[in-house]
Scaffold this motif. Structure first.
Motif, PDB file in Angstrom:
ATOM      1  N   ILE A 293      30.660  21.594 -11.581  1.00  0.00           N
ATOM      2  CA  ILE A 293      29.318  20.912 -11.261  1.00  0.00           C
ATOM      3  C   ILE A 293      29.772  19.810 -10.382  1.00  0.00           C
ATOM      4  N   GLN A 294      29.137  19.421  -9.128  1.00  0.00           N
ATOM      5  CA  GLN A 294      29.347  18.302  -8.514  1.00  0.00           C
ATOM      6  C   GLN A 294      28.119  17.596  -8.617  1.00  0.00           C
ATOM      7  N   TYR A 295      28.391  16.056  -8.549  1.00  0.00           N
ATOM      8  CA  TYR A 295      27.513  15.205  -8.565  1.00  0.00           C
ATOM      9  C   TYR A 295      27.358  14.330  -7.210  1.00  0.00           C
ATOM     10  N   PRO A 296      26.440  14.054  -6.750  1.00  0.00           N
ATOM     11  CA  PRO A 296      26.192  13.512  -5.419  1.00  0.00           C
ATOM     12  C   PRO A 296      26.514  11.819  -5.792  1.00  0.00           C
ATOM     13  N   TYR A 297      27.303  11.123  -4.841  1.00  0.00           N
ATOM     14  CA  TYR A 297      27.770   9.891  -5.081  1.00  0.00           C
ATOM     15  C   TYR A 297      26.594   9.017  -3.993  1.00  0.00           C
ATOM     16  N   ASP A 298      25.997   8.137  -4.580  1.00  0.00           N
ATOM     17  CA  ASP A 298      25.113   7.068  -4.005  1.00  0.00           C
ATOM     18  C   ASP A 298      25.640   5.579  -4.370  1.00  0.00           C
ATOM     19  N   ALA A 299      26.059   4.866  -3.566  1.00  0.00           N
ATOM     20  CA  ALA A 299      26.718   3.751  -3.665  1.00  0.00           C
ATOM     21  C   ALA A 299      25.582   2.627  -4.472  1.00  0.00           C
ATOM     22  N   SER A 300      24.274   2.864  -4.567  1.00  0.00           N
ATOM     23  CA  SER A 300      23.293   2.272  -5.190  1.00  0.00           C
ATOM     24  C   SER A 300      23.255   2.378  -6.542  1.00  0.00           C
ATOM     25  N   LEU A 301      24.016   3.514  -6.918  1.00  0.00           N
ATOM     26  CA  LEU A 301      24.196   3.932  -8.454  1.00  0.00           C
ATOM     27  C   LEU A 301      25.287   3.726  -8.883  1.00  0.00           C
TER      28      LEU A 301
ATOM     29  N   THR B 209      41.982   1.507 -15.148  1.00  0.00           N
ATOM     30  CA  THR B 209      41.332   1.740 -13.668  1.00  0.00           C
ATOM     31  C   THR B 209      40.449   2.692 -13.526  1.00  0.00           C
ATOM     32  N   TYR B 210      39.186   2.541 -13.269  1.00  0.00           N
ATOM     33  CA  TYR B 210      38.165   3.557 -13.149  1.00  0.00           C
ATOM     34  C   TYR B 210      36.931   3.136 -12.284  1.00  0.00           C
ATOM     35  N   VAL B 211      36.114   4.077 -11.874  1.00  0.00           N
ATOM     36  CA  VAL B 211      35.051   4.046 -11.109  1.00  0.00           C
ATOM     37  C   VAL B 211      34.095   4.792 -12.021  1.00  0.00           C
ATOM     38  N   ALA B 212      32.684   4.208 -12.014  1.00  0.00           N
ATOM     39  CA  ALA B 212      31.585   4.961 -12.748  1.00  0.00           C
ATOM     40  C   ALA B 212      30.459   4.651 -11.858  1.00  0.00           C
ATOM     41  N   PHE B 213      29.702   5.659 -11.751  1.00  0.00           N
ATOM     42  CA  PHE B 213      28.705   6.019 -11.215  1.00  0.00           C
ATOM     43  C   PHE B 213      27.550   6.755 -11.765  1.00  0.00           C
ATOM     44  N   MET B 214      26.200   6.741 -11.531  1.00  0.00           N
ATOM     45  CA  MET B 214      25.219   7.637 -11.959  1.00  0.00           C
ATOM     46  C   MET B 214      24.859   8.625 -10.835  1.00  0.00           C
ATOM     47  N   ALA B 215      24.347   9.709 -11.365  1.00  0.00           N
ATOM     48  CA  ALA B 215      23.784  10.611 -10.362  1.00  0.00           C
ATOM     49  C   ALA B 215      22.615  10.988 -11.033  1.00  0.00           C
ATOM     50  N   PRO B 216      21.507  10.997 -10.600  1.00  0.00           N
ATOM     51  CA  PRO B 216      20.225  11.447 -11.022  1.00  0.00           C
ATOM     52  C   PRO B 216      20.209  12.742 -11.585  1.00  0.00           C
ATOM     53  N   ALA B 217      19.724  13.266 -12.675  1.00  0.00           N
ATOM     54  CA  ALA B 217      19.637  14.612 -13.092  1.00  0.00           C
ATOM     55  C   ALA B 217      18.069  15.257 -12.682  1.00  0.00           C
ATOM     56  N   VAL B 218      18.152  16.331 -12.200  1.00  0.00           N
ATOM     57  CA  VAL B 218      17.021  16.907 -11.872  1.00  0.00           C
ATOM     58  C   VAL B 218      16.131  17.606 -13.112  1.00  0.00           C
ATOM     59  N   VAL B 219      14.901  16.797 -13.144  1.00  0.00           N
ATOM     60  CA  VAL B 219      14.096  17.395 -14.194  1.00  0.00           C
ATOM     61  C   VAL B 219      12.986  18.325 -13.875  1.00  0.00           C
ATOM     62  N   ALA B 220      13.055  19.479 -14.281  1.00  0.00           N
ATOM     63  CA  ALA B 220      11.962  20.677 -13.762  1.00  0.00           C
ATOM     64  C   ALA B 220      10.720  20.361 -14.703  1.00  0.00           C
TER      65      ALA B 220
ATOM     66  N   SER C 130      11.940   5.288  -7.282  1.00  0.00           N
ATOM     67  CA  SER C 130      11.231   6.133  -8.510  1.00  0.00           C
ATOM     68  C   SER C 130      10.635   5.536  -9.226  1.00  0.00           C
ATOM     69  N   PRO C 131       9.405   6.058  -9.961  1.00  0.00           N
ATOM     70  CA  PRO C 131       8.857   5.093 -10.633  1.00  0.00           C
ATOM     71  C   PRO C 131       9.459   4.996 -11.822  1.00  0.00           C
ATOM     72  N   VAL C 132       9.018   3.928 -12.471  1.00  0.00           N
ATOM     73  CA  VAL C 132       9.530   3.372 -13.939  1.00  0.00           C
ATOM     74  C   VAL C 132       9.078   4.599 -15.100  1.00  0.00           C
ATOM     75  N   GLY C 133      10.165   4.915 -15.775  1.00  0.00           N
ATOM     76  CA  GLY C 133       9.762   5.765 -16.522  1.00  0.00           C
ATOM     77  C   GLY C 133      11.125   6.598 -17.210  1.00  0.00           C
ATOM     78  N   ARG C 134      10.990   7.754 -17.580  1.00  0.00           N
ATOM     79  CA  ARG C 134      12.018   8.460 -17.971  1.00  0.00           C
ATOM     80  C   ARG C 134      13.057   8.729 -16.547  1.00  0.00           C
ATOM     81  N   PHE C 135      14.420   8.321 -16.629  1.00  0.00           N
ATOM     82  CA  PHE C 135      15.352   8.380 -15.990  1.00  0.00           C
ATOM     83  C   PHE C 135      16.646   9.095 -16.446  1.00  0.00           C
ATOM     84  N   PRO C 136      16.662  10.250 -16.459  1.00  0.00           N
ATOM     85  CA  PRO C 136      17.993  11.288 -17.071  1.00  0.00           C
ATOM     86  C   PRO C 136      18.981  11.197 -16.005  1.00  0.00           C
ATOM     87  N   VAL C 137      20.072  10.864 -16.323  1.00  0.00           N
ATOM     88  CA  VAL C 137      21.451  10.643 -15.339  1.00  0.00           C
ATOM     89  C   VAL C 137      22.591  11.486 -16.052  1.00  0.00           C
ATOM     90  N   ALA C 138      23.468  11.792 -15.150  1.00  0.00           N
ATOM     91  CA  ALA C 138      24.926  11.994 -15.657  1.00  0.00           C
ATOM     92  C   ALA C 138      25.777  10.731 -14.796  1.00  0.00           C
TER      93      ALA C 138
END
Length: 138
Positions: free
Chosen positions: A3-11, A127-138, A42-50
């Motif tokens: 599984i690959q998670y897209p990197y977005d610097a804003s996250l 030493t670590y880097v951490a970021f969020m990748a939004p999950a796609v909710v169908a 995105s609208p405020v509300g549910r925000f599932p992430v990896a």
């Protein structure tokens, strides 16, 4: 297939610019990093992430060091109160780790996010880097 998670610097939750040697919340450019879901398109509300955590260095020399990463939510912009653990993982080696999380817990939607490293032992250092990748909710 991995599984690959897209990197977005804003996250980005923690930039890994320096080793962490005691328990602390994530930082970006030397400032505490608190993500506000209302700052996104995105609208405020549910925000599932990896939450992706890339651990590049880890001190295990004394053999009593422990490293836990906690993804937290809050409705306080300063995390002064009302914090909720949305997910966590304990690590013991370098590599990539993933926490799957959702900001809606028990009927409460948490607006703010942060990552917190909880370190213990004689000479902890990570030493670590951490970021969020939004999950796609169908």
């Amino acid at each position: 297939m991995p599984i690959q998670y897209p990197y977005d610097a804003s996250l980005l939750l923690h930039d890994g610019a320096a080793a962490v040697t005691s328990s602390a919340a994530g930082v970006v450019a030397s400032a505490a990093r608190i993500f506000d879901t209302e700052s996104t398109a995105s609208p405020v509300g549910r925000f599932p992430v990896a939450v992706v955590i890339n651990v590049s260095a880890l001190d295990l020399a004394s053999t009593d060091e422990t490293y836990d990463f906690i993804f937290e939510g809050s409705n306080s912009a300063t995390f002064a109160s009302g914090n909720q653990q949305l997910g966590s993982i304990a690590v013991g080696a370098t590599g990539r780790y993933t926490i799957l999380a959702d900001n809606e817990q028990g009927g409460t939607v948490y607006r703010y996010f942060r990552i917190r490293a909880v370190l213990a032992g004689t000479t902890p250092s990570v030493t670590y880097v951490a970021f969020m990748a939004p999950a796609v909710v169908a």
